[in-house]
Design a protein around this motif. Structure first.
Motif, PDB file in Angstrom:
ATOM      1  N   VAL A 168      44.232  16.933  32.571  1.00 57.27           N
ATOM      2  CA  VAL A 168      45.683  16.853  32.707  1.00 57.27           C
ATOM      3  C   VAL A 168      46.313  17.009  31.327  1.00 57.27           C
ATOM      4  O   VAL A 168      45.954  16.294  30.383  1.00 57.27           O
ATOM      5  N   SER A 169      47.222  17.968  31.212  1.00 54.42           N
ATOM      6  CA  SER A 169      47.876  18.201  29.918  1.00 54.42           C
ATOM      7  C   SER A 169      49.322  18.607  30.146  1.00 54.42           C
ATOM      8  O   SER A 169      49.776  18.698  31.286  1.00 54.42           O
ATOM      9  N   GLY A 170      50.041  18.852  29.089  1.00 55.84           N
ATOM     10  CA  GLY A 170      51.438  19.250  29.196  1.00 55.84           C
ATOM     11  C   GLY A 170      52.351  18.070  28.947  1.00 55.84           C
ATOM     12  O   GLY A 170      52.089  17.246  28.071  1.00 55.84           O
TER      13      GLY A 170
ATOM     14  N   LEU B  62      46.867  11.561  39.957  1.00 57.15           N
ATOM     15  CA  LEU B  62      46.392  12.099  38.681  1.00 57.15           C
ATOM     16  C   LEU B  62      47.523  12.201  37.666  1.00 57.15           C
ATOM     17  O   LEU B  62      47.397  11.786  36.521  1.00 57.15           O
ATOM     18  N   VAL B  63      48.657  12.731  38.131  1.00 57.78           N
ATOM     19  CA  VAL B  63      49.764  12.973  37.208  1.00 57.78           C
ATOM     20  C   VAL B  63      50.455  11.664  36.824  1.00 57.78           C
ATOM     21  O   VAL B  63      50.638  11.366  35.637  1.00 57.78           O
ATOM     22  N   ASP B  64      50.806  10.860  37.829  1.00 59.79           N
ATOM     23  CA  ASP B  64      51.571   9.638  37.536  1.00 59.79           C
ATOM     24  C   ASP B  64      50.680   8.455  37.182  1.00 59.79           C
ATOM     25  O   ASP B  64      51.062   7.595  36.400  1.00 59.79           O
ATOM     26  N   GLY B  65      49.503   8.396  37.790  1.00 59.97           N
ATOM     27  CA  GLY B  65      48.608   7.275  37.537  1.00 59.97           C
ATOM     28  C   GLY B  65      47.767   7.504  36.302  1.00 59.97           C
ATOM     29  O   GLY B  65      48.068   6.994  35.222  1.00 59.97           O
ATOM     30  N   TYR B  66      46.736   8.306  36.441  1.00 60.01           N
ATOM     31  CA  TYR B  66      45.798   8.524  35.335  1.00 60.01           C
ATOM     32  C   TYR B  66      46.514   8.995  34.066  1.00 60.01           C
ATOM     33  O   TYR B  66      46.239   8.515  32.975  1.00 60.01           O
TER      34      TYR B  66
ATOM     35  N   LEU C  90      59.967  15.225  36.627  1.00 58.85           N
ATOM     36  CA  LEU C  90      58.934  16.225  36.856  1.00 58.85           C
ATOM     37  C   LEU C  90      59.571  17.489  37.428  1.00 58.85           C
ATOM     38  O   LEU C  90      60.392  17.421  38.341  1.00 58.85           O
ATOM     39  N   LYS C  91      59.191  18.632  36.888  1.00 56.81           N
ATOM     40  CA  LYS C  91      59.755  19.884  37.397  1.00 56.81           C
ATOM     41  C   LYS C  91      58.728  20.661  38.222  1.00 56.81           C
ATOM     42  O   LYS C  91      59.043  21.172  39.294  1.00 56.81           O
ATOM     43  N   ALA C  92      57.533  20.768  37.726  1.00 58.11           N
ATOM     44  CA  ALA C  92      56.514  21.554  38.428  1.00 58.11           C
ATOM     45  C   ALA C  92      55.143  21.195  37.893  1.00 58.11           C
ATOM     46  O   ALA C  92      55.018  20.641  36.796  1.00 58.11           O
ATOM     47  N   VAL C  93      54.125  21.515  38.690  1.00 61.42           N
ATOM     48  CA  VAL C  93      52.753  21.259  38.281  1.00 61.42           C
ATOM     49  C   VAL C  93      51.930  22.507  38.568  1.00 61.42           C
ATOM     50  O   VAL C  93      52.019  23.092  39.645  1.00 61.42           O
ATOM     51  N   ILE C  94      51.155  22.919  37.584  1.00 62.04           N
ATOM     52  CA  ILE C  94      50.188  23.997  37.817  1.00 62.04           C
ATOM     53  C   ILE C  94      48.852  23.295  38.044  1.00 62.04           C
ATOM     54  O   ILE C  94      48.338  22.662  37.126  1.00 62.04           O
ATOM     55  N   PRO C  95      48.294  23.357  39.258  1.00 56.37           N
ATOM     56  CA  PRO C  95      47.155  22.487  39.549  1.00 56.37           C
ATOM     57  C   PRO C  95      45.794  23.000  39.103  1.00 56.37           C
ATOM     58  O   PRO C  95      44.852  22.210  39.075  1.00 56.37           O
ATOM     59  N   GLY C  96      45.664  24.269  38.749  1.00 58.00           N
ATOM     60  CA  GLY C  96      44.290  24.745  38.512  1.00 58.00           C
ATOM     61  C   GLY C  96      44.155  25.756  37.403  1.00 58.00           C
ATOM     62  O   GLY C  96      43.392  26.706  37.506  1.00 58.00           O
ATOM     63  N   GLY C  97      44.888  25.573  36.335  1.00 52.50           N
ATOM     64  CA  GLY C  97      44.796  26.546  35.252  1.00 52.50           C
ATOM     65  C   GLY C  97      45.923  27.553  35.351  1.00 52.50           C
ATOM     66  O   GLY C  97      46.612  27.632  36.368  1.00 52.50           O
ATOM     67  N   SER C  98      46.088  28.355  34.302  1.00 55.97           N
ATOM     68  CA  SER C  98      47.277  29.194  34.194  1.00 55.97           C
ATOM     69  C   SER C  98      47.392  30.222  35.316  1.00 55.97           C
ATOM     70  O   SER C  98      48.453  30.780  35.546  1.00 55.97           O
TER      71      SER C  98
ATOM     72  N   VAL D 254      51.308  19.829  33.530  1.00 54.85           N
ATOM     73  CA  VAL D 254      52.495  19.155  34.039  1.00 54.85           C
ATOM     74  C   VAL D 254      53.709  19.611  33.237  1.00 54.85           C
ATOM     75  O   VAL D 254      53.672  19.649  32.004  1.00 54.85           O
ATOM     76  N   LEU D 255      54.775  19.959  33.950  1.00 49.96           N
ATOM     77  CA  LEU D 255      55.969  20.480  33.291  1.00 49.96           C
ATOM     78  C   LEU D 255      57.160  19.617  33.671  1.00 49.96           C
ATOM     79  O   LEU D 255      57.398  19.367  34.865  1.00 49.96           O
ATOM     80  N   ASP D 256      57.914  19.171  32.691  1.00 41.74           N
ATOM     81  CA  ASP D 256      59.095  18.369  33.014  1.00 41.74           C
ATOM     82  C   ASP D 256      60.355  19.231  32.981  1.00 41.74           C
ATOM     83  O   ASP D 256      60.290  20.450  32.779  1.00 41.74           O
ATOM     84  N   ASP D 257      61.501  18.574  33.182  1.00 38.88           N
ATOM     85  CA  ASP D 257      62.751  19.306  33.336  1.00 38.88           C
ATOM     86  C   ASP D 257      63.204  20.029  32.075  1.00 38.88           C
ATOM     87  O   ASP D 257      64.186  20.767  32.119  1.00 38.88           O
ATOM     88  N   THR D 258      62.520  19.843  30.957  1.00 42.51           N
ATOM     89  CA  THR D 258      62.936  20.586  29.758  1.00 42.51           C
ATOM     90  C   THR D 258      62.335  21.983  29.706  1.00 42.51           C
ATOM     91  O   THR D 258      62.583  22.724  28.760  1.00 42.51           O
ATOM     92  N   THR D 259      61.506  22.330  30.708  1.00 38.74           N
ATOM     93  CA  THR D 259      60.773  23.593  30.616  1.00 38.74           C
ATOM     94  C   THR D 259      61.554  24.769  31.185  1.00 38.74           C
ATOM     95  O   THR D 259      62.024  24.709  32.318  1.00 38.74           O
ATOM     96  N   CYS D 260      61.645  25.841  30.422  1.00 40.50           N
ATOM     97  CA  CYS D 260      62.239  27.081  30.922  1.00 40.50           C
ATOM     98  C   CYS D 260      61.141  27.896  31.596  1.00 40.50           C
ATOM     99  O   CYS D 260      60.132  28.220  30.969  1.00 40.50           O
TER     100      CYS D 260
END
Ligand SMILES: Cc1cc2nc3c(=O)[nH]c(=O)nc-3n(C[C@H](O)[C@H](O)[C@H](O)COP(=O)(O)O)c2cc1C
Ligand code: SF4
Ligand code: FES
Lengths: 430, 207
Positions: free
Chosen positions: A240-242, A261-265, A275-283, A316-322
């Motif tokens: 998990v990164s971003g 995974l995102v909120d807990g771990y 939270l804006k979006a999640v890429i679950p398996g690589g780019s 993980v991408l938050d609301d600041t991401t274009c």
């Protein structure tokens, strides 16, 4: 589920043979050598282990397909780990290298190979030295080499260093690279199981996949299948990164949800952000939106939700991401990494990147959006390897979910987020 | 020419582009590298010496700093393959340099997870300090700055690799200081920079 693969990675000296032996290391190899090779393959098949490199193909089946009539045979371990967002094999090899060495030896015994090559990406030089030391230790104690533990089985493990090429992670490109050529894929069939390294039957397996093999032998098939949902069994590593507070590698069963995974771990997004979006398996996999995260992070559940688990690289991408910038950033990657063998991919990724750049800086036109879709559709499904499909995914998925952001860029002739949105990100504050 | 009516066909870098290496000074492995090479070749079947081309090129690059046509010729001869075979490989893999680079090659990751965690400011800090743009070598010839794609440690963004050593969670200010340290202490400033995993958790400052 208690961690198995990375249970001890934070303890001092977890990478040494003494530490590994004190925690039951190489017992699985001893067990394996008391069985017949076919029994090993049957066990791996029964465990349901699916490849951790991206495609999730059942490992036991892959090993069964290896042509047993032709010799020599090879295990080739894919340690190229270059999919953006993926860093689990890195941790395994750096902190638990003997698990991989043991997995390689058992794999060789199972398919009747005498040599395993570990193809590691060139940038992981510090990891490679740890791995090579582990291999030397294993030789010294008789876990590798001639007549292993008096069984009559011979096995050598060598590390082969890559030199900076994402495409070398594609299994046939990896084989080409290992043969001393450009990392460009081969036509399939024949598959590596029939004609792999040097044209000989080979099994190409990801690092994490091979690390699961000793676990199956020591904990048993029954335990293994009881962990996680059906057909998605065994311990899994998630990267998990971003935009999260506590990024890292986490081990869980595939019953864990993406939200856990995102909120807990990983501690969720930073305070004051959403939270804006999640890429679950690589780019290279489709984006999931925040309301889609209450699903199991398993191969099958994520596929059902319209994306893929891939290499379990959760960005993980938050609301600041274009999102236009995001597509542009990833297409820069794909444009740079395309191996150049097929025209649609070689030329198309460059075009897509140029168009995305011009939209992002405010020089785009509405018809560019059709152009993006058109070019993407002329790449996807029309290339030699899966890279082509992967490369257009960031474009198509952002267009699908965030078309309004593209339109706003075009209408207002600029990025609609504050101009310094990336400059204001906290740096390494996690 | 272009394959697409809308898109210009230009000559920007691509792996498929053919590049001709500099001739360079006469090249042969040192005795030590030659011995190392002979060790490495044994890992592959005797009729598959070509497999050793990447390690052989790494040896050449470590010895000379970059790969020249003469180094290619030497490697080709030792492996029993053509110069074109070796050239093909050199031009494909990004970790081989065909032009002289600085003693320190500073590789800043620019891909998604690093970029959204401040990598651009790290690049900027380093480039300002050295008065170069990414891809260039500074006036003293000591530092080359490159932007590279995901290094596989995105949880510790931003990630910077200097030669074979890693610096992680690198703040822009720390990046600028790293340049000073490298100038002052040379390679010694690189030791121990890769976070020890045992300590990783504690070093995180939280929010
Ligand atoms: C473009 C591309 C890049 C890939 N990169 C990697 C990689 O870095 N590591 C990896 O293990 N698999 C990678 N794969 C998947 C491999 O082709 C292959 O499926 C995998 O190594 C099989 O091992 P597994 O069955 O254990 O997952 C990549 C595939 C493609 C198409
Ligand atoms: S799809 Fe791209 S990466 Fe794959 S073989 Fe074709 S050009 Fe190479
Ligand atoms: S994005 Fe920088 S290491 Fe992965």
């Amino acid at each position: 589920m208690d961690p198995v693969l990375i249970a001890h990675v934070r303890e001092p000296n977890s990478f040494t043979l003494d530490f590994y032996l004190a925690h039951g290391g190489y017992e699985a190899l001893k067990t394996a050598l008391t069985k017949k090779p076919d029994e090993i393959i049957e066990m791996v098949k029964a465990s349901g282990l699916r490849g951790r490199g991206g495609a999730g193909f059942p490992t036991g089946m892959k090993w069964q397909f290896v042509d047993k009539k032709s010799e020599p045979r090879y295990i080739v371990c894919n340690a190229d780990e270059s999919e953006p967002g993926t860093f689990k094999d890195h941790l395994l090899m750096e902190r638990n290298p003997h698990l991989l060495v043991e997995g390689c030896a058992i794999g060789c015994y199972g398919i009747g190979a005498k040599i395993a090559y570990i193809y590691i990406r060139g940038e992981f030089y510090h990891v490679q030295s740890v791995l090579e030391r582990a291999i030397d230790e294993a030789y010294a104690k008789g876990f590798l080499g001639r007549n292993i533990l008096g069984s009559g089985f011979d096995c050598d493990v060598y590390v082969h260093r890559g030199a900076g090429a994402y495409e070398a992670g594609e299994e046939t490109a990896l084989l080409e690279s290992l043969e001393g050529k450009r990392a460009q894929p081969r036509n399939k069939p024949p598959f590596p199981a029939v004609a792999g390294l040097y044209g000989k039957p080979s099994a190409v397996n990801n690092v994490e996949t091979l690390c699961n093999v000793p676990v199956i032998l020591s904990k048993g098939v029954e335990w293994y299948t009881s962990v996680g949902p059906e057909k998605n069994g065994g311990p899994k590593l998630y990267c998990v990164s971003g935009h999260v507070r506590n990024p890292g590698v986490f081990e869980a069963s595939m019953s864990v949800t993406l939200r856990e995974l995102v909120d807990g771990y990983a501690g969720g997004v930073r305070p004051g952000r959403t939270l804006k979006a999640v890429i679950p398996g690589g780019s290279s996999v489709p984006i999931l939106l925040p309301d889609q995260l209450d699903i199991q992070a398993s191969f099958d559940a994520i596929q059902k939700a319209g994306s893929l688990l891939g290499s379990a690289a959760i960005v993980v991408l938050d609301d600041t991401t274009c999102m236009v910038w995001l597509a542009q950033n990833l297409l820069h990657f794909y444009r740079h990494e395309s191996c150049g063998k097929c025209t649609p991919c070689r030329e198309g990724t460059d075009w897509l990147h140029k168009i995305l750049q011009r939209i992002e800086r405010g020089d785009g036109q509405l018809r560019d959006l059709d152009l993006l879709t058109g070019i993407s559709n002329n790449i996807a499904g029309k290339t030699l390897c899966a890279f082509g499909d992967a490369a257009v995914t960031p474009v198509l998925t952002t267009l699908k979910h965030f078309r309004h952001e593209y339109e706003a860029h075009i209408r207002e002739r600029r990025c609609t987020l504050p101009a310094d949105w990336r400059a204001r990100q906290p740096v390494g504050a996690h | 020419m272009s394959f697409h009516p809308e898109m210009a066909y230009d000559a920007t870098f691509h792996k498929s582009a053919r590049q001709l290496e500099e001739e360079g000074p006469a090249f042969g492995y040192t005795a030590e590298n030659r011995a190392r090479f002979e060790e490495i070749v044994k890992r592959y079947p005797p009729e598959r010496r070509r497999s050793a081309v990447l390690p052989a090129l790494y040896l050449a690059q470590h010895q000379q700093g970059y790969i020249t046509a003469n180094a290619i010729r030497h490697v080709a001869e030792l492996l029993g393959i053509t110069r074109a075979d070796v050239e093909d490989v050199v031009s494909y893999y990004t970790m081989f340099y065909t032009k002289p680079v600085g003693r320190f090659v500073v590789n800043v990751c620019r891909t998604l997870s690093c970029a959204i965690n401040g990598a651009e400011r790290v690049t900027e800090a380093i480039c300002t300090k050295l008065a170069v743009r990414p891809g260039e070598t500074d006036a003293s010839g000591t530092f080359t700055v490159l932007e590279v794609e995901c290094l596989g440690a995105c949880d510790r963004a931003p990630v910077v690799m200097v030669n074979d050593a890693w610096h992680e969670n690198l703040q822009p200010e720390a990046a600028a200081k790293l340049i000073d340290d490298l100038r002052a202490r040379g390679e010694a400033a690189l030791s121990g920079c890769h976070h020890v995993v045992e300590r990783r958790k504690d070093e995180r400052t939280g929010d």
